[in-house]
Scaffold this motif. Sequence first.
Motif, PDB file in Angstrom:
ATOM      1  N   ASN A 189     -20.049  29.221  -8.419  1.00 27.31           N
ATOM      2  CA  ASN A 189     -20.720  27.945  -8.637  1.00 27.31           C
ATOM      3  C   ASN A 189     -20.071  27.118  -9.740  1.00 27.31           C
ATOM      4  OD1 ASN A 189     -23.268  27.975  -6.869  1.00 27.31           O
ATOM      5  ND2 ASN A 189     -23.199  30.018  -7.768  1.00 27.31           N
TER       6      ASN A 189
ATOM      7  N   HIS B 206     -16.910  25.605  -9.768  1.00 26.39           N
ATOM      8  CA  HIS B 206     -16.248  24.386  -9.291  1.00 26.39           C
ATOM      9  C   HIS B 206     -17.198  23.512  -8.478  1.00 26.39           C
ATOM     10  CE1 HIS B 206     -12.410  25.648 -10.805  1.00 26.39           C
ATOM     11  NE2 HIS B 206     -12.576  26.832 -10.242  1.00 26.39           N
ATOM     12  N   ARG B 207     -18.086  24.165  -7.778  1.00 23.25           N
ATOM     13  CA  ARG B 207     -19.022  23.453  -6.901  1.00 23.25           C
ATOM     14  C   ARG B 207     -20.151  24.413  -6.548  1.00 23.25           C
ATOM     15  NH1 ARG B 207     -18.934  22.611  -1.190  1.00 23.25           N
ATOM     16  NH2 ARG B 207     -20.091  20.735  -0.721  1.00 23.25           N
TER      17      ARG B 207
ATOM     18  N   ASN C 170     -23.068  20.837 -12.480  1.00 22.54           N
ATOM     19  CA  ASN C 170     -23.046  20.926 -11.016  1.00 22.54           C
ATOM     20  C   ASN C 170     -24.457  20.926 -10.443  1.00 22.54           C
ATOM     21  OD1 ASN C 170     -20.273  21.075 -11.165  1.00 22.54           O
ATOM     22  ND2 ASN C 170     -20.182  23.289 -10.909  1.00 22.54           N
TER      23      ASN C 170
END
Length: 173
Positions: free
Chosen positions: A67, A69-70, A120
């Motif tokens: 989680n 990076h995205r 994020n």
Amino acid sequence: MKKFVFLLLISIQICAFADTFYVLGETSITNLYEKVKNSLSECEGVEVKKEIRGVVVSVELENPEANYHRITPELEKKLTCVEYFLAKIKNPVIIEVHTDKVPEGIKGKNWEFSSVIAGNVGDVFLKHEPVIPSERIYLVGYGEFMPAINTSNNGGNYSNRIDIIIRSSIDGE
């Protein structure tokens, strides 16, 4: 007479700044807790508990590295379920991300790592429909600095998690 004037000045100062105080009453937290618990009962992988700082909606962060990076689709599904409830209320929300360590290959300190994940998560709430106004959301990455309370239920283990704290307003909304 001097004593009276002094007390009057203190009273005026207290009244002038009264709207800056944030009051949490036990009744308002209880009412909010019941609303949140009932509304999120269908959300899979979401735990609701009542604390002094508000109602805490916890989601386990099973794979923090994935989680970074995205947000993964699995976590996004859980967060979207919570998001629909948050969009219906006006309470301020604090999103806290707690991680036990920085995975290999990622540079930086643990609180920085968890702060990126908090960002994020915030993106999910701020960019999806229904959009939650940005002035109601606060993001913080705690890293290892606020571990879960060790109990016999969790075996004393650290819990990578996202805590979404719904603050109670003065009027109990």
